[in-house]
Write a protein that holds these residues in place. Sequence first.
Motif, PDB file in Angstrom:
ATOM      1  N   LEU A 193       0.791  -1.101   0.029  1.00 29.90           N
ATOM      2  CA  LEU A 193       0.159  -0.070  -0.089  1.00 29.90           C
ATOM      3  C   LEU A 193       0.723   1.137  -0.011  1.00 29.90           C
ATOM      4  N   THR A 194       1.892   1.413   0.831  1.00 35.32           N
ATOM      5  CA  THR A 194       2.877   2.500   0.790  1.00 35.32           C
ATOM      6  C   THR A 194       3.428   2.758  -0.619  1.00 35.32           C
ATOM      7  N   ALA A 195       4.003   1.498  -1.026  1.00 37.12           N
ATOM      8  CA  ALA A 195       4.634   1.329  -2.277  1.00 37.12           C
ATOM      9  C   ALA A 195       3.696   2.044  -3.449  1.00 37.12           C
ATOM     10  N   GLY A 196       2.241   1.664  -3.412  1.00 38.73           N
ATOM     11  CA  GLY A 196       1.488   2.150  -4.350  1.00 38.73           C
ATOM     12  C   GLY A 196       1.185   3.843  -4.156  1.00 38.73           C
ATOM     13  N   MET A 197       0.988   4.322  -2.756  1.00 38.00           N
ATOM     14  CA  MET A 197       0.962   5.526  -2.571  1.00 38.00           C
ATOM     15  C   MET A 197       2.050   6.261  -2.871  1.00 38.00           C
ATOM     16  N   VAL A 198       3.360   5.923  -2.922  1.00 36.00           N
ATOM     17  CA  VAL A 198       4.623   6.712  -3.503  1.00 36.00           C
ATOM     18  C   VAL A 198       4.595   6.600  -4.691  1.00 36.00           C
ATOM     19  N   VAL A 199       4.327   5.629  -5.459  1.00 31.39           N
ATOM     20  CA  VAL A 199       3.993   5.611  -6.898  1.00 31.39           C
ATOM     21  C   VAL A 199       2.905   7.026  -7.451  1.00 31.39           C
ATOM     22  N   ALA A 200       1.959   6.745  -6.658  1.00 30.50           N
ATOM     23  CA  ALA A 200       0.772   7.862  -7.228  1.00 30.50           C
ATOM     24  C   ALA A 200       1.309   9.267  -6.705  1.00 30.50           C
ATOM     25  N   ARG A 201       2.145   9.390  -5.765  1.00 33.53           N
ATOM     26  CA  ARG A 201       2.393  10.592  -5.214  1.00 33.53           C
ATOM     27  C   ARG A 201       3.745  11.271  -6.021  1.00 33.53           C
ATOM     28  N   GLN A 202       4.740  10.274  -6.281  1.00 39.34           N
ATOM     29  CA  GLN A 202       5.984  11.027  -7.019  1.00 39.34           C
ATOM     30  C   GLN A 202       5.772  10.847  -8.568  1.00 39.34           C
ATOM     31  N   MET A 203       4.927  10.004  -9.124  1.00 35.42           N
ATOM     32  CA  MET A 203       4.772   9.938 -10.379  1.00 35.42           C
ATOM     33  C   MET A 203       3.157  10.414 -11.016  1.00 35.42           C
ATOM     34  N   PRO A 204       2.562  11.472 -10.512  1.00 36.96           N
ATOM     35  CA  PRO A 204       1.267  11.667 -10.965  1.00 36.96           C
ATOM     36  C   PRO A 204       0.853  11.921 -12.459  1.00 36.96           C
ATOM     37  N   ASN A 205       1.847  12.020 -13.296  1.00 36.66           N
ATOM     38  CA  ASN A 205       1.643  11.869 -14.674  1.00 36.66           C
ATOM     39  C   ASN A 205       1.522  10.321 -15.346  1.00 36.66           C
ATOM     40  N   LEU A 206       2.316   9.457 -14.592  1.00 41.03           N
ATOM     41  CA  LEU A 206       2.052   8.262 -14.971  1.00 41.03           C
ATOM     42  C   LEU A 206       0.685   7.467 -14.549  1.00 41.03           C
ATOM     43  N   VAL A 207       0.212   7.978 -13.387  1.00 40.33           N
ATOM     44  CA  VAL A 207      -1.026   7.588 -13.004  1.00 40.33           C
ATOM     45  C   VAL A 207      -2.169   8.490 -13.442  1.00 40.33           C
ATOM     46  N   LYS A 208      -2.663   8.371 -14.651  1.00 38.78           N
ATOM     47  CA  LYS A 208      -3.602   9.419 -15.220  1.00 38.78           C
ATOM     48  C   LYS A 208      -4.771   9.113 -14.364  1.00 38.78           C
ATOM     49  N   TRP A 209      -5.130   8.030 -13.923  1.00 40.67           N
ATOM     50  CA  TRP A 209      -6.275   7.698 -13.367  1.00 40.67           C
ATOM     51  C   TRP A 209      -6.481   7.690 -11.830  1.00 40.67           C
ATOM     52  N   ARG A 210      -5.620   8.911 -11.362  1.00 44.22           N
ATOM     53  CA  ARG A 210      -4.859   8.817 -10.065  1.00 44.22           C
ATOM     54  C   ARG A 210      -6.430   8.867  -8.824  1.00 44.22           C
ATOM     55  N   LEU A 211      -7.521   9.376  -9.161  1.00 44.45           N
ATOM     56  CA  LEU A 211      -8.485   9.372  -7.938  1.00 44.45           C
ATOM     57  C   LEU A 211      -9.205   7.936  -8.226  1.00 44.45           C
ATOM     58  N   ASN A 212      -9.500   7.232  -9.196  1.00 46.73           N
ATOM     59  CA  ASN A 212     -10.057   6.044  -9.343  1.00 46.73           C
ATOM     60  C   ASN A 212      -9.001   4.959  -8.827  1.00 46.73           C
ATOM     61  N   GLY A 213      -7.881   5.324  -9.499  1.00 44.23           N
ATOM     62  CA  GLY A 213      -6.803   4.342  -8.884  1.00 44.23           C
ATOM     63  C   GLY A 213      -6.614   4.368  -7.416  1.00 44.23           C
ATOM     64  N   LEU A 214      -6.427   5.464  -6.807  1.00 47.57           N
ATOM     65  CA  LEU A 214      -6.244   5.253  -5.139  1.00 47.57           C
ATOM     66  C   LEU A 214      -7.542   4.662  -4.704  1.00 47.57           C
ATOM     67  N   TYR A 215      -8.696   4.899  -4.970  1.00 49.54           N
ATOM     68  CA  TYR A 215      -9.892   4.347  -4.434  1.00 49.54           C
ATOM     69  C   TYR A 215      -9.511   2.650  -4.548  1.00 49.54           C
ATOM     70  N   ILE A 216      -9.395   2.243  -5.767  1.00 51.58           N
ATOM     71  CA  ILE A 216      -9.147   0.742  -5.919  1.00 51.58           C
ATOM     72  C   ILE A 216      -7.902   0.313  -5.064  1.00 51.58           C
ATOM     73  N   LEU A 217      -7.008   1.075  -5.099  1.00 53.16           N
ATOM     74  CA  LEU A 217      -5.792   0.569  -4.095  1.00 53.16           C
ATOM     75  C   LEU A 217      -6.017   0.533  -2.901  1.00 53.16           C
TER      76      LEU A 217
END
Length: 164
Positions: free
Chosen positions: A114-138
């Motif tokens: 979970l922490t690794a997923g949050m780091v990816v979402a925080r450090q690479m927001p352009n990589l995670v274009k589905w950021r909100l939905n992706g965080l909900y799923i995560l």
Amino acid sequence: MEPRTMAYMVAAVALEVALLAPLCKAVWAHRSQLLEILNWSIRSVKLSLCVGRLSGRDQHVSEGILEYRCWVADRMLAYLLAVCTVAIFTIQVNLLAGGEQWLAEGQRWVLLGLTAGMVVARQMPNLVKWRLNGLYILFDLATLLYVTPWMVPPEKFAPGHWAI
């Protein structure tokens, strides 16, 4: 059914009735306002489903709302990342010191993932274009994994087994 089980069921139903009775009374008293909110929600969902067909002003408002939601999610992500980092650090200290473990091994891995997923979402927001939905799923996936029998054995959920 055993008497203890029956007693639990009766107590649970009594508690639920005690909790739901005032809620039902309040809902009935404010039904017109609730129906108004429900109609507004339905209109909002219909607007969000046809974002491409909105007028210029409505499109601008929709983009502003999305931008605000992303800002709130970013702040919450920073907070949760700090909490998870402290938890991981505490687990490491307990492992090194040989102290009591408050999480099972599988739960530690879920927390780390979970922490690794949050780091990816925080450090690479352009990589995670589905950021909100992706965080909900995560977060939903991590929550489900956290309590599965593969992560913590059912006997560890029993009272008196806090030191896992």
